[in-house]
Design a protein around this motif. Sequence first.
Motif, PDB file in Angstrom:
ATOM      1  N   VAL A 153     115.181 101.021   4.150  1.00  0.00           N
ATOM      2  CA  VAL A 153     114.220 100.006   3.706  1.00  0.00           C
ATOM      3  C   VAL A 153     112.839 100.613   3.548  1.00  0.00           C
ATOM      4  N   THR A 154     112.423 101.378   4.546  1.00  0.00           N
ATOM      5  CA  THR A 154     111.123 102.052   4.465  1.00  0.00           C
ATOM      6  C   THR A 154     111.079 102.998   3.273  1.00  0.00           C
ATOM      7  N   THR A 155     112.166 103.717   3.035  1.00  0.00           N
ATOM      8  CA  THR A 155     112.211 104.669   1.919  1.00  0.00           C
ATOM      9  C   THR A 155     112.057 103.962   0.578  1.00  0.00           C
ATOM     10  N   VAL A 156     112.734 102.827   0.405  1.00  0.00           N
ATOM     11  CA  VAL A 156     112.620 102.091  -0.854  1.00  0.00           C
ATOM     12  C   VAL A 156     111.188 101.609  -1.068  1.00  0.00           C
ATOM     13  N   LEU A 157     110.553 101.119  -0.022  1.00  0.00           N
ATOM     14  CA  LEU A 157     109.170 100.657  -0.143  1.00  0.00           C
ATOM     15  C   LEU A 157     108.232 101.814  -0.473  1.00  0.00           C
ATOM     16  N   LEU A 158     108.479 102.978   0.147  1.00  0.00           N
ATOM     17  CA  LEU A 158     107.648 104.146  -0.145  1.00  0.00           C
ATOM     18  C   LEU A 158     107.835 104.609  -1.584  1.00  0.00           C
ATOM     19  N   TRP A 159     109.089 104.637  -2.051  1.00  0.00           N
ATOM     20  CA  TRP A 159     109.340 105.002  -3.444  1.00  0.00           C
ATOM     21  C   TRP A 159     108.648 104.025  -4.402  1.00  0.00           C
ATOM     22  N   SER A 160     108.736 102.740  -4.103  1.00  0.00           N
ATOM     23  CA  SER A 160     108.129 101.736  -4.972  1.00  0.00           C
ATOM     24  C   SER A 160     106.616 101.919  -5.031  1.00  0.00           C
ATOM     25  N   ALA A 161     105.999 102.091  -3.862  1.00  0.00           N
ATOM     26  CA  ALA A 161     104.546 102.268  -3.822  1.00  0.00           C
ATOM     27  C   ALA A 161     104.131 103.535  -4.558  1.00  0.00           C
ATOM     28  N   ALA A 162     104.873 104.622  -4.357  1.00  0.00           N
ATOM     29  CA  ALA A 162     104.525 105.890  -5.005  1.00  0.00           C
ATOM     30  C   ALA A 162     104.642 105.777  -6.527  1.00  0.00           C
ATOM     31  N   LEU A 163     105.703 105.137  -7.012  1.00  0.00           N
ATOM     32  CA  LEU A 163     105.880 104.994  -8.458  1.00  0.00           C
ATOM     33  C   LEU A 163     104.771 104.141  -9.080  1.00  0.00           C
ATOM     34  N   LEU A 164     104.387 103.077  -8.389  1.00  0.00           N
ATOM     35  CA  LEU A 164     103.318 102.227  -8.910  1.00  0.00           C
ATOM     36  C   LEU A 164     101.981 102.959  -8.920  1.00  0.00           C
ATOM     37  N   VAL A 165     101.680 103.661  -7.834  1.00  0.00           N
ATOM     38  CA  VAL A 165     100.404 104.387  -7.739  1.00  0.00           C
ATOM     39  C   VAL A 165     100.309 105.467  -8.814  1.00  0.00           C
ATOM     40  N   ILE A 166     101.431 106.110  -9.114  1.00  0.00           N
ATOM     41  CA  ILE A 166     101.421 107.207 -10.087  1.00  0.00           C
ATOM     42  C   ILE A 166     101.498 106.699 -11.516  1.00  0.00           C
ATOM     43  N   PHE A 167     102.437 105.796 -11.792  1.00  0.00           N
ATOM     44  CA  PHE A 167     102.760 105.498 -13.188  1.00  0.00           C
ATOM     45  C   PHE A 167     101.974 104.329 -13.776  1.00  0.00           C
ATOM     46  N   VAL A 168     101.422 103.433 -12.976  1.00  0.00           N
ATOM     47  CA  VAL A 168     100.587 102.389 -13.575  1.00  0.00           C
ATOM     48  C   VAL A 168      99.342 103.002 -14.216  1.00  0.00           C
ATOM     49  N   PRO A 169      98.566 103.839 -13.505  1.00  0.00           N
ATOM     50  CA  PRO A 169      97.413 104.462 -14.178  1.00  0.00           C
ATOM     51  C   PRO A 169      97.817 105.357 -15.348  1.00  0.00           C
ATOM     52  N   LEU A 170      98.898 106.136 -15.188  1.00  0.00           N
ATOM     53  CA  LEU A 170      99.339 106.998 -16.281  1.00  0.00           C
ATOM     54  C   LEU A 170      99.737 106.174 -17.504  1.00  0.00           C
ATOM     55  N   SER A 171     100.415 105.065 -17.276  1.00  0.00           N
ATOM     56  CA  SER A 171     100.862 104.226 -18.388  1.00  0.00           C
ATOM     57  C   SER A 171      99.678 103.585 -19.103  1.00  0.00           C
ATOM     58  N   LEU A 172      98.732 103.069 -18.342  1.00  0.00           N
ATOM     59  CA  LEU A 172      97.568 102.439 -18.958  1.00  0.00           C
ATOM     60  C   LEU A 172      96.735 103.453 -19.742  1.00  0.00           C
ATOM     61  N   ARG A 173      96.598 104.652 -19.188  1.00  0.00           N
ATOM     62  CA  ARG A 173      95.859 105.702 -19.900  1.00  0.00           C
ATOM     63  C   ARG A 173      96.596 106.111 -21.177  1.00  0.00           C
ATOM     64  N   ALA A 174      97.925 106.253 -21.077  1.00  0.00           N
ATOM     65  CA  ALA A 174      98.713 106.621 -22.261  1.00  0.00           C
ATOM     66  C   ALA A 174      98.632 105.546 -23.331  1.00  0.00           C
ATOM     67  N   TYR A 175      98.615 104.288 -22.924  1.00  0.00           N
ATOM     68  CA  TYR A 175      98.522 103.199 -23.895  1.00  0.00           C
ATOM     69  C   TYR A 175      97.164 103.202 -24.591  1.00  0.00           C
TER      70      TYR A 175
END
Length: 273
Positions: free
Chosen positions: A246-268
């Motif tokens: 459970v902790t691992t899934v939450l960590l993966w989710s947080a890491a993906l959001l922190v990394i890819f939301v800014p990257l996606s918005l910048r790419a757009y």
Amino acid sequence: MIDLAPPLGHRLRWTFTDGLTLVGRELGRLRHAPGELVAALIFPAVMVVLFGYVFGSAIQVPDGGDYREYLMPGLFAMVTFSAWLGVMTRMAADASRGVMDRFRSMPMARLAVPFGQTGADLLTGLMMLAVMVSTGLLVGWQPHRGLIPTAQAFLLMIVLRYALSWVGVYVGLAVKNDQVADAMVPLGLPFTMLSNAFVPTDGMPGWLRFLADWNPVSALTAAARELFGNPGAPSGNVAWPLAHPVTTVLLWSAALLVIFVPLSLRAYMRRGR
């Protein structure tokens, strides 16, 4: 100098409102292409029947138990990880066909497009989960630990699916066109298969087992088995992600959001220059 930019709260509300409009646009597109929606909803049911009855007679579940109960959490995880593929192909198609250019010419929030795509995928994912749950119940699967752990398991899937959809936004904007995106779709299958979703990882070679144990698909599968009370929940001396799924899934989710939301918005934003 007078700052004419609207306040942050107004911009956020504008983005949210326009994002909801684009969610409706995506759902409306599916209404006009019912075959695509039907195929997306039938696929999970086919997976349950195919893997449940084809593999069910050939694979021994660790510590005993019904294979279909062992399998269902893995199929839930597999459907969850399909999020980035669908969003990737839709973003790439819109970008290469000039749809995003038309959006930019309209009086709407610039960042509403990626938020609309991820929101629409979340709703589609909920429908796919509903179909899979119904099919699983028909073939004998059921959760055993009560309402709250069951709700927690599905909430984990929703959170991780949303995080993965931002990976799809970024990759869809990064590729050259929708043909490249379509060619990348089969790459999702090996990623989901290299996990504990269908078979235990104990019999894999050491290096392959390491990759499977640290695969987020395995963590989500293990978390779902634990919360549902299904066979195959991790026990004994296992890798850290499987000991704390459970902790691992939450960590993966947080890491993906922190990394890819800014990257996606910048790419757009760069795609429109």
